[in-house]
Design an enzyme around this catalytic site. Structure first.
Site, mmCIF file in Angstrom:
data_model
loop_
_atom_site.group_PDB
_atom_site.id
_atom_site.type_symbol
_atom_site.label_atom_id
_atom_site.label_comp_id
_atom_site.label_asym_id
_atom_site.label_seq_id
_atom_site.Cartn_x
_atom_site.Cartn_y
_atom_site.Cartn_z
ATOM 1 N N ASP A 1 0.858 -1.198 0.000
ATOM 2 C CA ASP A 1 0.000 0.000 0.000
ATOM 3 C C ASP A 1 0.890 1.243 0.000
ATOM 4 O O ASP A 1 0.640 2.218 0.705
ATOM 5 C CB ASP A 1 -0.924 -0.007 1.220
ATOM 6 C CG ASP A 1 -2.030 1.053 1.128
ATOM 7 O OD1 ASP A 1 -2.310 1.545 0.013
ATOM 8 O OD2 ASP A 1 -2.603 1.404 2.175
ATOM 9 N N ASP B 1 2.592 2.119 7.964
ATOM 10 C CA ASP B 1 1.383 1.382 7.582
ATOM 11 C C ASP B 1 1.708 0.072 6.869
ATOM 12 O O ASP B 1 1.434 -0.089 5.676
ATOM 13 C CB ASP B 1 0.514 2.288 6.683
ATOM 14 C CG ASP B 1 -0.955 1.895 6.726
ATOM 15 O OD1 ASP B 1 -1.287 0.906 7.399
ATOM 16 O OD2 ASP B 1 -1.762 2.592 6.078
HETATM 17 P P1 ATP Z 1 -5.909 1.895 7.743
HETATM 18 O O1 ATP Z 1 -5.484 1.611 6.323
HETATM 19 O O2 ATP Z 1 -6.143 0.683 8.548
HETATM 20 O O3 ATP Z 1 -6.996 2.895 7.815
HETATM 21 P P2 ATP Z 1 -4.253 3.963 8.433
HETATM 22 O O4 ATP Z 1 -3.894 4.381 7.046
HETATM 23 O O5 ATP Z 1 -5.270 4.687 9.156
HETATM 24 O O6 ATP Z 1 -4.610 2.495 8.417
HETATM 25 P P3 ATP Z 1 -1.509 4.476 9.222
HETATM 26 O O7 ATP Z 1 -1.262 4.923 7.829
HETATM 27 O O8 ATP Z 1 -0.563 3.498 9.804
HETATM 28 O O9 ATP Z 1 -2.956 3.875 9.394
HETATM 29 O O10 ATP Z 1 -1.525 5.748 10.181
HETATM 30 C C1 ATP Z 1 -2.451 6.793 10.001
HETATM 31 C C2 ATP Z 1 -1.787 8.151 10.222
HETATM 32 O O11 ATP Z 1 -1.292 8.236 11.528
HETATM 33 C C3 ATP Z 1 -0.595 8.375 9.320
HETATM 34 O O12 ATP Z 1 -0.967 8.984 8.118
HETATM 35 C C4 ATP Z 1 0.302 9.269 10.140
HETATM 36 O O13 ATP Z 1 -0.059 10.613 9.954
HETATM 37 C C5 ATP Z 1 -0.032 8.874 11.549
HETATM 38 N N1 ATP Z 1 0.961 7.936 12.097
HETATM 39 C C6 ATP Z 1 0.972 6.590 11.976
HETATM 40 N N2 ATP Z 1 2.006 6.037 12.623
HETATM 41 C C7 ATP Z 1 2.701 7.055 13.165
HETATM 42 C C8 ATP Z 1 3.899 7.145 13.971
HETATM 43 N N3 ATP Z 1 4.579 6.063 14.343
HETATM 44 N N4 ATP Z 1 4.302 8.373 14.350
HETATM 45 C C9 ATP Z 1 3.616 9.478 13.991
HETATM 46 N N5 ATP Z 1 2.499 9.461 13.248
HETATM 47 C C10 ATP Z 1 2.033 8.275 12.832
HETATM 48 MN MN MN Z 2 -2.142 4.780 5.944
#
Ligand code: ATP
Ligand code: MN
Length: 255
Positions: free
Chosen positions: A190, A209
């Site tokens: 992704d 992610d």
């Molecule tokens: P899903 O596809 O399940 O909806 P997601 O896209 O919501 O997952 P992530 O992309 O892992 O999940 O995280 C969402 C947001 O949170 C990221 O775009 C980032 O801004 C923030 N984020 C994630 N992990 C971190 C981290 N370790 N430190 C700071 N910010 C983070």
């Molecule tokens: Mn994401």
């Protein structure tokens, strides 16, 4: 009303102080009993000291800022009642590391959480900049917070930079994809400007992610790799990167 109160009490019982109260709504959706239990365990172990504000509300997970043992941490909570477990199943079932899990929602989500932890670990070991994973508990992944003073680093999609810097980031991302493939034996699955943070200090990319990342044995690994390459090339066109998908594909697979 009563439900929120109950949740409030439960959160209080966890002795996790809420640093700000904006996340009540979020709290209600995410903090089911399984999640509260997991937070309780993490709090007892001292891994989570105080829960901070919400960073992101995604399709399948919520991310919160929190105080960890020594530093700020990010808490990614996968919602158990999420709607897209069919697709989670698709990614998990082709993965030999998870061949013997039971096929109910909860166990799939728990396995998914562990999968993201392990993928981040493997990526880190391969020399890729990712948030260092700390631990998992049920549907909760704890990792280092990538940001400063409680403010997460910006996503690649949100920054404005010169072509030259864009091209530098591009080269690093391709190098990461190569290391991920050859050393970690993973395909991100992704990868796009939505899952790359940029450290403003040195403008290096940080890959995030990785729940959906798959090992090379996965029947669709090659398809996911080609899709990742297309996403990346599409985005970096704006910085005058004009490489062909075929040449990038070859670079990534080069031993
Ligand atoms: P899903 O596809 O399940 O909806 P997601 O896209 O919501 O997952 P992530 O992309 O892992 O999940 O995280 C969402 C947001 O949170 C990221 O775009 C980032 O801004 C923030 N984020 C994630 N992990 C971190 C981290 N370790 N430190 C700071 N910010 C983070
Ligand atoms: Mn994401």
């Amino acid at each position: 009303e009563g439900k929120i109160k109950r949740l409030d009490n439960s959160v209080d019982k966890l002795r996790i102080k809420r640093k700000d109260s904006d996340s009540l709504k979020v709290t209600e959706n995410v903090f089911d009993n399984a999640t509260l239990k997991a937070l309780y365990t993490l709090s007892n172990k001292g891994i989570v000291q105080a829960l901070g504000g919400s960073i992101s509300t995604g399709k399948e997970a919520n991310v919160f800022l929190a105080d960890g043992e020594e530093e700020e941490i990010a808490i990614k909570i996968y919602r158990i009642s999420s709607s897209s477990f069919r697709s989670m199943e698709d990614y998990i079932l082709g993965d030999p590391r998870f061949s013997n899990i039971r096929h109910n929602k909860r166990d799939i989500v728990f396995a998914w959480t562990k999968k993201e932890f392990r993928n981040l670990m493997r990526a880190k070991q391969a020399g890729i900049r990712v948030p260092e994973p700390i631990t998992t508990e049920r549907n909760i992944l704890i990792m280092k917070f990538m940001g400063e003073n409680g403010k997460p680093y910006p996503l690649l999609k949100d920054i404005k930079i010169e072509n030259e810097d864009g091209q530098m980031i591009f080269e690093t991302v391709i190098d990461y994809m190569h290391k991920l493939y050859v050393d970690a034996n993973l395909v991100h699955g992704d990868l796009s400007e939505y899952n790359i943070l940029i450290d403003p200090e040195d403008i290096t990319p940080i890959i995030i992610d990785m729940g959906q990342s798959v090992t090379l044995e996965h029947p669709r690994a090659d398809q996911f790799l080609k899709r990742d390459i297309e996403n990346i090339l599409r985005y970096f066109k704006r910085y005058k990167v004009n490489e062909s998908p075929e040449s990038i594909y070859a670079r990534i697979k080069e031993p």
